[in-house]
Design a protein around this motif. Structure first.
Motif, PDB file in Angstrom:
ATOM      1  N   GLY A 164     -28.018   6.987 -37.335  1.00  0.00           N
ATOM      2  CA  GLY A 164     -26.848   6.810 -38.193  1.00  0.00           C
ATOM      3  C   GLY A 164     -25.586   6.663 -37.372  1.00  0.00           C
ATOM      4  N   SER A 165     -24.509   7.342 -37.771  1.00  0.00           N
ATOM      5  CA  SER A 165     -23.220   7.139 -37.122  1.00  0.00           C
ATOM      6  C   SER A 165     -22.416   8.438 -37.049  1.00  0.00           C
ATOM      7  CB  SER A 165     -22.419   6.082 -37.886  1.00  0.00           C
ATOM      8  OG  SER A 165     -22.249   6.495 -39.227  1.00  0.00           O
ATOM      9  N   PHE A 166     -21.369   8.407 -36.220  1.00  0.00           N
ATOM     10  CA  PHE A 166     -20.420   9.509 -36.181  1.00  0.00           C
ATOM     11  C   PHE A 166     -19.062   8.979 -35.737  1.00  0.00           C
ATOM     12  CE2 PHE A 166     -21.924   9.630 -31.792  1.00  0.00           C
ATOM     13  CZ  PHE A 166     -20.820   9.997 -31.041  1.00  0.00           C
ATOM     14  N   ALA A 167     -18.013   9.745 -36.024  1.00  0.00           N
ATOM     15  CA  ALA A 167     -16.639   9.395 -35.652  1.00  0.00           C
ATOM     16  C   ALA A 167     -16.181  10.320 -34.540  1.00  0.00           C
ATOM     17  CB  ALA A 167     -15.721   9.537 -36.857  1.00  0.00           C
ATOM     18  N   ALA A 210     -11.363  14.150 -37.075  1.00  0.00           N
ATOM     19  CA  ALA A 210     -12.198  12.960 -37.158  1.00  0.00           C
ATOM     20  C   ALA A 210     -12.906  13.049 -38.504  1.00  0.00           C
ATOM     21  CB  ALA A 210     -13.213  12.942 -36.024  1.00  0.00           C
ATOM     22  N   LEU A 211     -12.954  11.944 -39.219  1.00  0.00           N
ATOM     23  CA  LEU A 211     -13.580  11.928 -40.537  1.00  0.00           C
ATOM     24  C   LEU A 211     -14.517  10.737 -40.623  1.00  0.00           C
ATOM     25  CD1 LEU A 211     -12.660  13.110 -43.764  1.00  0.00           C
ATOM     26  CD2 LEU A 211     -12.481  10.651 -43.815  1.00  0.00           C
ATOM     27  N   VAL A 270     -17.869  13.706 -44.000  1.00  0.00           N
ATOM     28  CA  VAL A 270     -17.892  14.864 -43.119  1.00  0.00           C
ATOM     29  C   VAL A 270     -16.719  14.731 -42.147  1.00  0.00           C
ATOM     30  CG1 VAL A 270     -19.499  13.799 -41.457  1.00  0.00           C
ATOM     31  CG2 VAL A 270     -19.348  16.293 -41.621  1.00  0.00           C
ATOM     32  N   SER A 271     -16.082  15.852 -41.818  1.00  0.00           N
ATOM     33  CA  SER A 271     -14.956  15.824 -40.888  1.00  0.00           C
ATOM     34  C   SER A 271     -15.076  16.967 -39.895  1.00  0.00           C
ATOM     35  CB  SER A 271     -13.629  15.927 -41.644  1.00  0.00           C
ATOM     36  OG  SER A 271     -13.479  17.224 -42.187  1.00  0.00           O
ATOM     37  N   GLU A 272     -14.327  16.856 -38.812  1.00  0.00           N
ATOM     38  CA  GLU A 272     -14.289  17.887 -37.776  1.00  0.00           C
ATOM     39  C   GLU A 272     -12.868  17.957 -37.241  1.00  0.00           C
ATOM     40  OE1 GLU A 272     -16.403  20.740 -35.395  1.00  0.00           O
ATOM     41  OE2 GLU A 272     -17.415  19.310 -36.677  1.00  0.00           O
ATOM     42  N   THR A 273     -12.307  19.148 -37.215  1.00  0.00           N
ATOM     43  CA  THR A 273     -10.948  19.336 -36.726  1.00  0.00           C
ATOM     44  C   THR A 273     -10.931  19.480 -35.204  1.00  0.00           C
ATOM     45  OG1 THR A 273     -11.110  21.729 -37.033  1.00  0.00           O
ATOM     46  CG2 THR A 273     -10.201  20.449 -38.867  1.00  0.00           C
ATOM     47  N   TYR A 282      -9.787  16.435 -28.528  1.00  0.00           N
ATOM     48  CA  TYR A 282     -10.755  15.525 -29.133  1.00  0.00           C
ATOM     49  C   TYR A 282     -11.601  16.275 -30.164  1.00  0.00           C
ATOM     50  CZ  TYR A 282     -14.325  17.785 -26.317  1.00  0.00           C
ATOM     51  OH  TYR A 282     -15.168  18.712 -25.762  1.00  0.00           O
ATOM     52  N   ALA A 283     -12.282  15.509 -30.992  1.00  0.00           N
ATOM     53  CA  ALA A 283     -13.235  16.062 -31.959  1.00  0.00           C
ATOM     54  C   ALA A 283     -14.207  14.954 -32.339  1.00  0.00           C
ATOM     55  CB  ALA A 283     -12.514  16.577 -33.210  1.00  0.00           C
ATOM     56  N   TYR A 284     -15.406  15.332 -32.729  1.00  0.00           N
ATOM     57  CA  TYR A 284     -16.348  14.351 -33.266  1.00  0.00           C
ATOM     58  C   TYR A 284     -17.119  14.981 -34.415  1.00  0.00           C
ATOM     59  CZ  TYR A 284     -19.681  16.596 -30.033  1.00  0.00           C
ATOM     60  OH  TYR A 284     -20.470  17.494 -29.348  1.00  0.00           O
ATOM     61  N   THR A 285     -17.528  14.127 -35.332  1.00  0.00           N
ATOM     62  CA  THR A 285     -18.177  14.593 -36.556  1.00  0.00           C
ATOM     63  C   THR A 285     -19.672  14.771 -36.360  1.00  0.00           C
ATOM     64  OG1 THR A 285     -18.682  12.375 -37.409  1.00  0.00           O
ATOM     65  CG2 THR A 285     -16.511  13.324 -37.967  1.00  0.00           C
ATOM     66  N   LYS A 286     -20.270  15.378 -37.352  1.00  0.00           N
ATOM     67  CA  LYS A 286     -21.720  15.383 -37.461  1.00  0.00           C
ATOM     68  C   LYS A 286     -22.151  13.971 -37.879  1.00  0.00           C
ATOM     69  CE  LYS A 286     -22.179  20.261 -38.559  1.00  0.00           C
ATOM     70  NZ  LYS A 286     -22.690  21.245 -39.518  1.00  0.00           N
ATOM     71  N   ILE A 287     -23.427  13.731 -37.872  1.00  0.00           N
ATOM     72  CA  ILE A 287     -23.989  12.415 -38.180  1.00  0.00           C
ATOM     73  C   ILE A 287     -23.873  12.097 -39.665  1.00  0.00           C
ATOM     74  CG2 ILE A 287     -26.139  11.072 -38.236  1.00  0.00           C
ATOM     75  CD1 ILE A 287     -27.009  12.694 -35.743  1.00  0.00           C
ATOM     76  N   GLY A 288     -23.537  10.859 -39.963  1.00  0.00           N
ATOM     77  CA  GLY A 288     -23.629  10.304 -41.318  1.00  0.00           C
ATOM     78  C   GLY A 288     -24.734   9.268 -41.304  1.00  0.00           C
ATOM     79  N   ASN A 289     -25.636   9.340 -42.245  1.00  0.00           N
ATOM     80  CA  ASN A 289     -26.777   8.425 -42.265  1.00  0.00           C
ATOM     81  C   ASN A 289     -26.396   7.148 -43.004  1.00  0.00           C
ATOM     82  OD1 ASN A 289     -29.183   7.041 -42.943  1.00  0.00           O
ATOM     83  ND2 ASN A 289     -30.353   8.906 -42.649  1.00  0.00           N
ATOM     84  N   ASN A 290     -26.064   6.100 -42.231  1.00  0.00           N
ATOM     85  CA  ASN A 290     -25.744   4.812 -42.816  1.00  0.00           C
ATOM     86  C   ASN A 290     -26.855   3.802 -42.528  1.00  0.00           C
ATOM     87  OD1 ASN A 290     -24.996   4.816 -40.059  1.00  0.00           O
ATOM     88  ND2 ASN A 290     -23.670   3.043 -40.367  1.00  0.00           N
ATOM     89  N   LEU A 291     -28.067   4.274 -42.594  1.00  0.00           N
ATOM     90  CA  LEU A 291     -29.234   3.419 -42.415  1.00  0.00           C
ATOM     91  C   LEU A 291     -29.737   2.943 -43.779  1.00  0.00           C
ATOM     92  CD1 LEU A 291     -31.037   5.756 -39.845  1.00  0.00           C
ATOM     93  CD2 LEU A 291     -29.512   3.830 -39.342  1.00  0.00           C
ATOM     94  N   HIS A 292     -30.583   1.939 -43.793  1.00  0.00           N
ATOM     95  CA  HIS A 292     -31.265   1.467 -45.006  1.00  0.00           C
ATOM     96  C   HIS A 292     -30.284   1.028 -46.105  1.00  0.00           C
ATOM     97  CE1 HIS A 292     -34.778   3.006 -43.009  1.00  0.00           C
ATOM     98  NE2 HIS A 292     -34.246   4.212 -42.980  1.00  0.00           N
ATOM     99  N   GLY A 293     -29.279   0.228 -45.728  1.00  0.00           N
ATOM    100  CA  GLY A 293     -28.353  -0.325 -46.717  1.00  0.00           C
ATOM    101  C   GLY A 293     -27.111   0.503 -46.974  1.00  0.00           C
ATOM    102  N   ARG A 294     -27.055   1.706 -46.419  1.00  0.00           N
ATOM    103  CA  ARG A 294     -25.836   2.509 -46.555  1.00  0.00           C
ATOM    104  C   ARG A 294     -24.838   2.070 -45.486  1.00  0.00           C
ATOM    105  NH1 ARG A 294     -30.140   5.872 -47.667  1.00  0.00           N
ATOM    106  NH2 ARG A 294     -30.408   6.493 -45.498  1.00  0.00           N
TER     107      ARG A 294
END
Length: 149
Positions: free
Chosen positions: A78-81, A92-93, A108-111, A118-130
């Motif tokens: 998936g992805s992350f910011a 990061a959102l 999902v966000s991370e302060t 710096y900051a990075y988010t947890k994974i967002g699943n943008n697989l399979h058409g998302r």
């Protein structure tokens, strides 16, 4: 201040507005809403076994007043910011749309942690058409964002 439901906030002004209502604490903390967590790998950081090292940056780095926003994608996870050179009270959102239409239904966000920029988010699943996109949010306002991928 009148409390609103998450659905109302997302429908009227997006996840950034919800983040504005979320207290920013002294320690970095993940926040999430909508149906975030409904898909595999969501709720885990990109360093999780099987995902670590599989991400690559997609799209150009976005900047605002010297702060940088990056979007990373893995066709396996998936992805992350990620935000860099950030001031305090920023996050990061990552917004995710499960329909592929580019309307956030999970986020999902991370302060930024004290003492780092710096900051990075947890994974967002943008697989399979998302699809998903990254945002830089400071003091509850979205300052810049990436395209939907």
């Amino acid at each position: 201040m009148r409390r609103r439901t998450l659905q109302t906030l997302l429908a009227t002004s997006g996840a950034a507005a919800m983040l504005a209502l979320t207290p920013l604490t002294a320690q970095a903390a993940p926040y999430s809403g909508g149906n975030y967590g409904a898909y595999g790998f969501e709720g885990q950081y990109p360093t999780v076994s099987g995902c670590s090292g599989s991400f690559r940056q997609i799209g150009a780095t976005r900047t605002f007043e010297g702060m940088r926003l990056k979007y990373f994608y893995s066709d396996r996870c998936g992805s992350f910011a990620r935000i860099e050179n950030s001031r305090t009270n920023c996050a990061a959102l990552l917004e995710r749309s499960n329909s592929g239409a580019g309307r956030a239904d999970g986020w999902v966000s991370e302060t930024v942690d004290p003492g780092i920029n710096y900051a990075y988010t947890k994974i967002g699943n943008n697989l399979h058409g998302r699809v998903s996109r990254a945002l830089l949010v400071c003091d509850g306002h979205a300052l810049t964002h990436t395209n939907w991928y």
